[in-house]
Design an enzyme around this catalytic site. Structure first.
Site, PDB file in Angstrom:
ATOM      1  CG  ASP A 109      -6.108   0.383  -5.196  1.00  0.00           C
ATOM      2  OD1 ASP A 109      -7.121  -0.205  -5.604  1.00  0.00           O
ATOM      3  OD2 ASP A 109      -5.356  -0.086  -4.331  1.00  0.00           O
ATOM      4  CD  GLU A 137      -3.195  -0.763   0.556  1.00  0.00           C
ATOM      5  OE1 GLU A 137      -3.278   0.299  -0.111  1.00  0.00           O
ATOM      6  OE2 GLU A 137      -4.109  -1.592   0.629  1.00  0.00           O
TER       7      GLU A 137
END
Length: 186
Positions: A169, A120
């Site tokens: 994403d 992330e």
């Protein structure tokens, strides 16, 4: 940062802060052959707070932000988080299955959590990532490819690539060309 700044011992990144998430389990066959890049910010669009750590450790208080009421009961994690300053936190050892990809498919194979590492980046789909994040990501990726040779440039993708229509994403603000060039020069 370069690959020399990172090493992996016992499936942990030595340069990372360790913050163990309960949201992981055993990989079905031990395979580690895919790297998935994500982005996250909590609250959405805000950086630097404790929300991401709290989410990945099941400590998110639903009263801290209206958005948290929607997500506080999720049991999710990633192997690593790279914050806006390039600091790396590891939540799940690489030999364990983190819960980052959800319903997903890569090269005809479903359940990407079984064989992937999830990273992330603190960010959003539409705000540029920082130089420090790209440097840390490049160094971490180099160390991962060295430790887990089934991960190669063709086996690095975005969450949107393995969950199209469901996830966006790391988003259009992530500079794939810059990242791939930096890997080639590392």
């Amino acid at each position: 940062m370069t690959i020399q700044d990172f090493s992996i011992k016992e499936h942990r990144l030595t340069a990372a802060e360790q913050c163990l998430s309960p949201n992981h389990n055993e990989r079905p066959d031990g395979e580690i052959s895919l790297l998935v890049i994500h982005n996250i910010s909590l609250p959405p669009g805000e950086f630097g707070g404790p929300g991401i750590h709290q989410l990945f450790t099941n400590c998110l208080n639903p009263d801290d932000h209206p958005y948290y009421r929607e997500i506080h009961q999720l049991e999710v994690s990633a192997h690593l988080l790279i914050d806006r300053h390039g600091q790396v936190t590891q939540f799940v050892p690489f030999d364990k299955r983190a819960w980052h990809a959800g319903r997903s498919c890569f090269d005809g194979r479903e359940a990407c959590n079984d064989f992937s590492i999830g990273i992330e980046l603190e960010g959003t789909d539409d705000l540029p990532f920082t130089d420090e994040q790209y440097a840390a990501l490049t160094g971490v990726t180099g160390a991962l490819m060295q430790q887990y040779p089934q991960i190669n440039p063709e086996r690095i993708c975005g969450h949107s690539d393995i969950a199209p229509g469901r996830k966006t994403d790391p988003g259009p603000a992530f500079d794939w060309e810059r990242y791939r060039r930096s890997l080639a020069g590392n």
